[in-house]
Design a protein around this motif. Sequence first.
Motif, PDB file in Angstrom:
ATOM      1  N   ASP A   1      -6.851  -1.302  -6.579  1.00 44.56           N
ATOM      2  CA  ASP A   1      -5.561  -1.712  -6.012  1.00 44.56           C
ATOM      3  C   ASP A   1      -5.382  -3.205  -6.291  1.00 44.56           C
ATOM      4  O   ASP A   1      -6.052  -4.031  -5.682  1.00 44.56           O
ATOM      5  CB  ASP A   1      -5.549  -1.421  -4.500  1.00 44.56           C
ATOM      6  CG  ASP A   1      -4.128  -1.323  -3.951  1.00 44.56           C
ATOM      7  OD1 ASP A   1      -3.191  -1.732  -4.652  1.00 44.56           O
ATOM      8  OD2 ASP A   1      -3.973  -0.831  -2.816  1.00 44.56           O
TER       9      ASP A   1
ATOM     10  N   SER B   1      -0.468   1.567  -2.337  1.00 41.79           N
ATOM     11  CA  SER B   1      -1.729   1.426  -1.592  1.00 41.79           C
ATOM     12  C   SER B   1      -1.951   2.618  -0.678  1.00 41.79           C
ATOM     13  O   SER B   1      -3.089   3.071  -0.502  1.00 41.79           O
ATOM     14  CB  SER B   1      -1.723   0.136  -0.773  1.00 41.79           C
ATOM     15  OG  SER B   1      -1.639  -0.969  -1.642  1.00 41.79           O
TER      16      SER B   1
ATOM     17  N   GLU C   1      -6.921  -2.664  -1.284  1.00 38.65           N
ATOM     18  CA  GLU C   1      -5.998  -3.813  -1.284  1.00 38.65           C
ATOM     19  C   GLU C   1      -6.577  -4.985  -0.501  1.00 38.65           C
ATOM     20  O   GLU C   1      -6.485  -6.127  -0.912  1.00 38.65           O
ATOM     21  CB  GLU C   1      -4.671  -3.368  -0.677  1.00 38.65           C
ATOM     22  CG  GLU C   1      -3.589  -4.410  -0.787  1.00 38.65           C
ATOM     23  CD  GLU C   1      -2.222  -3.814  -0.507  1.00 38.65           C
ATOM     24  OE1 GLU C   1      -2.058  -3.135   0.534  1.00 38.65           O
ATOM     25  OE2 GLU C   1      -1.319  -4.018  -1.329  1.00 38.65           O
TER      26      GLU C   1
HETATM   27 MG   LIG Z   1      -0.158  -2.307  -1.990  1.00 39.73          MG
END
Ligand SMILES: [Mg+2]
Length: 258
Positions: free
Chosen positions: A157, A41, A81
């Motif tokens: 993500d 991320s 994310e």
């Molecule tokens: Mg992550």
Amino acid sequence: MIEIKELSKNFAGVQALDKINLSIHDKSIFGFVGPNGAGKSTTINILTGIVPPSEGSVKILGYDLKENPVEIKRRIGVIPERLALFDGLTGEEHLTFVGKIYGLEQKILTNRINELLYFFELTSARDRLIETYSQGMRKKLAFASAIIHAPDILFLDEPFENVDPIFRKKMRDILIRMRNNGKTILITSHALIELEDICDEVAIINKGKIVYQSRTEDIRKKIKDEISRETYQSLEEIFLDVVGGSDEEEKDNKLSWL
Ligand SMILES: [Mg+2]
Ligand SMILES: Nc1ncnc2c1ncn2[C@@H]1O[C@H](COP(=O)(O)OP(=O)(O)OP(=O)(O)O)[C@@H](O)[C@H]1O
């Protein structure tokens, strides 16, 4: 399409990325995998301008990320994310807001919103506040927001988390279509079987370092040759071998009090 050189990120003593180098070609789906906390991320957040790097350089679509961040942002889409949705808006208001940021003309925007809401099965929820959406609905809306401006590069993500198997299939199909139409897609996921299926190339990151990189075609070829060569059978097997804990570590951590 994406050129990452010696990229590092240090968060107050935590070395999240340690001099990573990656080249991601156009017209490809690139899978970026690694254990929790590996730096996936962080990499996406740097590439999409959410987090500044500590060191290193990034070129996207030929532009330097430091010098031309706006030009890059115009042409990329992202599902971060944490999704970054505005809970106080309705689904439709959110898509309108995002579309306007990208400067889409009203008529095109209205058509795209209707199409996206239909495709993502959100038509009946279009007037509901996002805060009332289920996890899967949130993911779908984030996906719709990421592609509304037909970006050249898509950063995803964990796109498959929280979505049902039927919708995963739909997502896979649309990603493959985008790739076939010349787009580039970078995906992080723990769904290794899914990734192996759709990616042209994969890299494994562990503790901030790239520890493995291969074209998935080569992984598949090796699987075919398995009788003649001692080799890996799947991305999952490679992953467990490259980043799996040693037996020694496991012996010391077996929660014997349970
Ligand atoms: Mg992550
Ligand atoms: N804002 C932050 N402040 C401090 N440390 C951070 C921050 N963001 C990430 N980290 C640390 O950087 C490391 C990499 O985190 P990152 O979120 O990139 O991992 P990841 O590979 O995406 O993991 P996961 O699979 O769990 O999502 C971790 O040790 C994490 O705690």
